[in-house]
Design a protein around this motif. Sequence first.
Motif, PDB file in Angstrom:
ATOM      1  N   LYS A 135       0.698  -1.226  -0.137  1.00 58.49           N
ATOM      2  CA  LYS A 135       0.161   0.056  -0.069  1.00 58.49           C
ATOM      3  C   LYS A 135       0.828   1.174  -0.012  1.00 58.49           C
ATOM      4  O   LYS A 135       1.797   1.473   1.046  1.00 58.49           O
ATOM      5  N   LEU A 137       1.344   5.407  -0.397  1.00 60.21           N
ATOM      6  CA  LEU A 137       0.765   6.577  -0.193  1.00 60.21           C
ATOM      7  C   LEU A 137       1.477   7.651  -1.335  1.00 60.21           C
ATOM      8  O   LEU A 137       2.852   7.665  -1.659  1.00 60.21           O
ATOM      9  N   GLU A 161      -1.496  -0.783  -4.220  1.00 62.00           N
ATOM     10  CA  GLU A 161      -2.557  -0.260  -3.778  1.00 62.00           C
ATOM     11  C   GLU A 161      -1.988   1.298  -3.555  1.00 62.00           C
ATOM     12  O   GLU A 161      -1.260   1.569  -2.716  1.00 62.00           O
ATOM     13  N   VAL A 163      -2.791   4.977  -2.206  1.00 59.20           N
ATOM     14  CA  VAL A 163      -3.715   5.886  -1.140  1.00 59.20           C
ATOM     15  C   VAL A 163      -3.233   7.181  -1.501  1.00 59.20           C
ATOM     16  O   VAL A 163      -2.200   7.454  -1.547  1.00 59.20           O
ATOM     17  N   THR A 164      -4.216   8.149  -1.880  1.00 64.79           N
ATOM     18  CA  THR A 164      -3.850   9.400  -1.943  1.00 64.79           C
ATOM     19  C   THR A 164      -3.281  10.126  -0.685  1.00 64.79           C
ATOM     20  O   THR A 164      -3.899   9.839   0.317  1.00 64.79           O
ATOM     21  N   ASP A 176      -0.414   4.379   7.842  1.00 63.67           N
ATOM     22  CA  ASP A 176      -1.404   4.416   6.901  1.00 63.67           C
ATOM     23  C   ASP A 176      -1.030   3.818   5.623  1.00 63.67           C
ATOM     24  O   ASP A 176      -1.692   3.463   4.479  1.00 63.67           O
ATOM     25  N   GLY A 177       0.210   3.367   5.337  1.00 64.83           N
ATOM     26  CA  GLY A 177       0.572   2.794   4.175  1.00 64.83           C
ATOM     27  C   GLY A 177       2.119   2.215   4.571  1.00 64.83           C
ATOM     28  O   GLY A 177       2.626   2.499   5.705  1.00 64.83           O
ATOM     29  N   TYR A 180       5.666   5.698   0.737  1.00 65.60           N
ATOM     30  CA  TYR A 180       5.345   7.026   0.528  1.00 65.60           C
ATOM     31  C   TYR A 180       6.268   7.753  -0.721  1.00 65.60           C
ATOM     32  O   TYR A 180       7.321   7.789  -0.439  1.00 65.60           O
TER      33      TYR A 180
END
Length: 337
Positions: A135, A137, A161, A163-164, A176-177, A180
């Motif tokens: 994931k 960002l 995946e 994630v904005t 959150d991820g 980045y």
Amino acid sequence: MQRRTLLKSAAVGLAAAGLPRSLFAQDLTPLRVQLGWISNVEYVDHWFALENGYFTEAGLDVTVMPGGPNAPDPLTMVAAGSAEIGYTSWLPFLDAVAKGNDFVIIAARMQTSPLGIISLAAAPILEPKDIVGKKILAQGPAEQTSIEATLSLNGLPNDWEMVTAGFSPEPLVAGDGQGYTAFATNQTITMEKMGLLRDKDFFFRSFDELGFPGYAGIAFVSKAYLEANREALVKYTAAIIKGFKADEDDPALGAKITVEKYGADFGLDLDQQTRQNELQIDFMRPGGAADFPLYALDPAKMEGPMYDAARATGRTELPPIADIIDTSIVEDALKLA
């Protein structure tokens, strides 16, 4: 930066160069430069060229216009005739050419791009295969394309995946991820300010290191302007090369004049700008060799791996590289700088 501040800086440059003020009105060739980002230390070569009078010594009246999220796109500005020189990135430049714009690249300020991926020690992203299943960002389409191209170039599935995210790595630290997208010259500094140690608590790998090569800070002009004003472009390029060399000699001063004068409208932090300036020098003079050809373009790199990267993003109708670059501007500028 406000336009009037830049014009005043050009006038001060006359005094710094020991030239008469009458020259400003009568003999200087006007040249408008549209940056790709705000007036921060990334463009310190321009600030030293203004501060030390390098532009005015060359007979140029240079106006530097800041970019940023709310500023016009440099590609649009040059196409509209609102700027003579613009700074952009490789893939957007190719897209603009594909739409019929007769643009030519004349220089590359950063010889490798500082864009890449930050990850934490718990799930480090050190090789392309480490992206798979993660994931990430990311800020927008440009970063998404960079990841997808990296996977494609390395023969890996487009399995990740997005994630904005914004321009702070705090969501990564918050969990959150697992990656980045960031700049080695920006968000890695934020991580350091959080008390995290690079290559221990967090890792950074540029897309160049991950197999997606490119330049950053690409200077371009219209072909018509190049043909009519070649001498002015050589002198401009020589002046910013001199500016970069002045910054190498005193990067602390470069950060200081950025924060206090040329980027004063942007509330820049001196410590952050000083650290950014230290980090970016390696991207502009890789390896630190004194004879490195600053800002030079390598046709083999561009037609080879950089075109391969473009094709990996689905851009298959690419012009002959000689049609969209002019290596002679930097070559002649280096003789003056």
